[in-house]
Structures are given as structure tokens and as C-alpha cells.
Design a protein around this motif. Structure first.
Motif, short mmCIF file in Angstrom:
data_model
loop_
_atom_site.label_atom_id
_atom_site.label_comp_id
_atom_site.label_asym_id
_atom_site.label_seq_id
_atom_site.Cartn_x
_atom_site.Cartn_y
_atom_site.Cartn_z
N GLY A 159 0.72 -1.27 0.03
CA GLY A 159 -0.15 -0.28 -0.01
C GLY A 159 0.70 1.36 -0.25
N SER A 160 0.38 1.84 0.52
CA SER A 160 0.67 3.53 0.63
C SER A 160 0.75 3.84 1.74
N GLY A 161 2.36 4.86 2.36
CA GLY A 161 1.90 5.09 3.48
C GLY A 161 2.42 4.41 4.57
N MET A 162 2.64 4.13 4.42
CA MET A 162 2.21 2.69 5.62
C MET A 162 3.90 2.29 6.23
N ASN A 163 4.56 3.53 6.87
CA ASN A 163 6.21 2.86 6.94
C ASN A 163 6.81 3.66 8.42
N ILE A 164 7.74 2.94 8.80
CA ILE A 164 8.05 3.61 10.37
C ILE A 164 9.50 3.55 10.07
N PHE A 165 9.54 5.09 10.74
CA PHE A 165 11.18 4.85 10.60
C PHE A 165 11.48 5.41 12.04
N VAL A 166 12.30 4.07 12.48
CA VAL A 166 13.17 4.02 13.95
C VAL A 166 14.09 4.48 13.77
N ARG A 167 14.40 5.40 14.71
CA ARG A 167 16.14 5.66 14.38
C ARG A 167 16.44 5.43 15.83
N ASP A 168 15.91 4.98 16.76
CA ASP A 168 16.42 3.98 17.79
C ASP A 168 15.44 3.05 18.14
N SER A 215 3.97 -3.33 17.07
CA SER A 215 2.97 -4.29 15.78
C SER A 215 1.53 -3.83 16.68
N ARG A 216 1.07 -3.56 17.00
CA ARG A 216 -0.44 -3.12 17.07
C ARG A 216 -1.08 -2.14 15.31
N LEU A 217 0.31 -1.21 15.88
CA LEU A 217 -0.24 -0.43 14.20
C LEU A 217 0.13 -1.40 13.32
N MET A 218 1.04 -2.23 12.74
CA MET A 218 1.48 -3.66 11.47
C MET A 218 0.08 -4.43 11.73
N ASN A 219 -0.72 -5.09 12.68
CA ASN A 219 -1.72 -5.35 12.09
C ASN A 219 -3.14 -4.83 11.71
N ASP A 220 -3.00 -3.16 12.39
CA ASP A 220 -4.30 -2.88 11.90
C ASP A 220 -4.11 -2.74 10.38
#
Length: 284
Positions: free
Chosen positions: A107-116, A126-131
């Protein structure tokens, strides 16, 4: 408004693809007919309905597109792949580096940027990704290419510029294998603006959806290499947007067939038709 949103959500499942497309054109542009398309957005709607090349499914998949990119332009254009997962439960956080990005492949816009990774809430992520697993863009916007993409997540190296910021991505509008315009989004997670350039890096007097960025954006060091890569990847496709990062090494981002789902207004409006003229629709 809320009444309009409810109306469209209730009625849209019962509409044919043509009726749904024309409803969207009326909603966002006041009119238009997908059966006689002239503008860029009308042709986006037409392509969604009639151009069902099965190759597009692979190219829209943020994981499977990697093999296509490697074959067409070389592995050196690919970002480092850190993991592939069917569900968030499969992620072995201990094997991931301190910084990375998680992406849904369908899809589009389903990204999580992790700096630390030590400072993130893994349960919340995990809850967001399951959504996200319940989101189907083929139903939301009739973007058929997303229907058959396997639901997967990928982890990639987090790309940052020399100042530690998420760098510009250069979104290249390609028409039948020819790169013509380049979209640059500025401050996407704040005061979002956009700037457009042609292939010679001349500023263009239009924007799409977001207001025009009024600052200066320097020509990318390896613009010619980026354009040549976009040309190779888009060959034989009526329209596709090919995204790259340049830090200054050129790194492939993704391929998008229907930017904004064919509902984003141009300012000034006449540029919707100007870009539409560049799309040569395939014969049915």
C-alpha cells in the motif's frame, strides 16, 4: 464534510468501477468522464480500470519489485534489506540494527521510521502493523494492483542525509518510458509543500494538492543517473512514478502507478490537462 464521507462510504461498494471513477471525478474536480479521459487524473482513473498488466502487481509490491530493479538497473540501486515478515510477531528485534525503517509492501504511506529501537514502543508498533494488515487499497480506491500483493512487511536500512534527516525523495513522472517531471516533497511530516522540476531541473509553475515550496532546491548531483534508471524501469508502461533517494548515491524507493489515486488537484488547474496529454493510453 462528514455527511459526504458517510454517503460515499455507504454507496461506493455498490458501484461499478466506471461509476466509482466518475463519482470520484465529480467529488474532487466537479466533473469528468473516465470513458473520454483528457486530464492526468481522468487518465489515472482510466488506467486503473482498463490497463490490467499483471507485471504491475510485482512492481507495486515493495518487496518483489526488488528483483525487477536488480535485473533492469542493478543491485547497487537497492537499499539494504534487513528482514521480510508476514506478521509483526515474526520480527526478531534483536537482529535489527539501532536504526531502520519498516514498510508494508502492499500500500501507500505505511512506513515506520525507527532511529533508536531501544526507545520505541514495540507493542504499539505491532498493534499498528496488525491494523495495516486489514487495509485493502483495491477496495478503498479500486487500485487493483494491490489486491494480489502478499501481505508482508520489510525492514530496510534507514536512509538519512548528512545532517541526520530523512532526505528528499525524487518522484519521477515517467510517460511511456520517458521521465518528464520530478516531484520533490518538503517537510512531509510538518508543513508539507511540493516543488516540481522538468528533466533539466528547471522549476515548473505548478503544484499538486499541496502548496508550492518557495525555497531553493539544488539539482541532485547524480540527476542524469537517476533519470536513466527511471527510463529503464518505466520502459513500456503508459505512466508510472519512479521514486529515488540521492544522498548522493542513487537508491531506488518504489514505483507508483496511480499517484494520489487520481484525485489530487493541480494548481493551476490547466496543468492537469497538460500532463494528461503526455499519457498515451493503450488500445483495448
Amino acid at each position: 464534510n462528514l455527511v459526504q464521507k458517510v454517503f460515499y462510504r455507504v454507496i461506493s461498494p455498490f458501484l461499478s468501477d466506471v461509476s466509482y471513477a466518475n463519482m470520484n471525478l465529480r467529488r474532487w474536480f466537479g466533473g469528468g468522464d473516465v470513458r473520454h479521459p483528457k486530464t492526468f487524473n481522468e487518465k489515472m482513473q482510466w488506467l486503473k480500470i482498463y490497463d490490467r498488466n499483471p507485471l504491475y502487481v510485482q512492481l507495486a509490491d515493495k518487496y518483489s519489485v526488488r528483483s525487477f530493479v536488480e535485473k533492469r538497473i542493478g543491485q547497487e540501486f537497492l537499499n539494504d534489506l534487513l528482514g521480510v515478515y508476514s506478521t509483526p510477531d515474526e520480527i526478531d528485534w534483536s537482529k535489527l540494527p539501532k536504526a531502520f525503517v519498516l514498510k508494508a509492501t502492499w500500500g501507500s504511506g505505511m512506513n515506520i521510521f525507527v532511529r533508536d529501537k531501544e526507545s520505541i514502543d514495540r507493542v504499539k508498533i505491532s498493534r499498528l502493523m496488525n491494523d495495516w494488515l486489514r487495509i485493502d487499497y483495491s477496495k478503498r480506491g479500486r487500485e487493483w494492483v494491490y489486491r494480489d500483493i502478499p501481505r508482508r512487511f520489510i525492514a530496510e536500512r534507514l536512509i538519512l542525509d548528512s545532517e541526520g534527516r530523512i532526505p528528499y525523495d525524487y518522484k519521477i513522472f515517467c510517460f511511456d518510458g520517458e521521465p518528464r517531471y520530478i516531484q520533490v516533497d518538503v517537510d512531509r511530516f510538518g508543513e508539507h509543500t511540493r516543488a516540481y522540476f522538468d528533466e533539466e531541473w528547471r522549476r515548473q509553475p505548478f503544484t499538486i494538492l499541496y502548496r508550492q515550496f518557495d525555497g531553493n532546491i539544488s539539482r541532485p548531483l547524480h540527476l542524469d543517473r537517476m533519470l536513466e534508471a527511471a527510463r529503464s524501469l518505466s520502459k513500456g508502461i503508459p505512466f508510472v512514478r519512479v521514486d529515488f533517494y540521492a544522498i548522493p548515491k542513487v537508491i531506488f524507493g518504489e514505483m507508483t502507478f496511480y499517484p494520489g489515486n487520481g484525485t489530487e488537484p493541480f494548481v493551476p488547474a490547466e496543468w492537469d490537462q497538460k500532463l494528461g496529454k503526455l499519457i498515451r493510453l493503450p488500445r483495448l
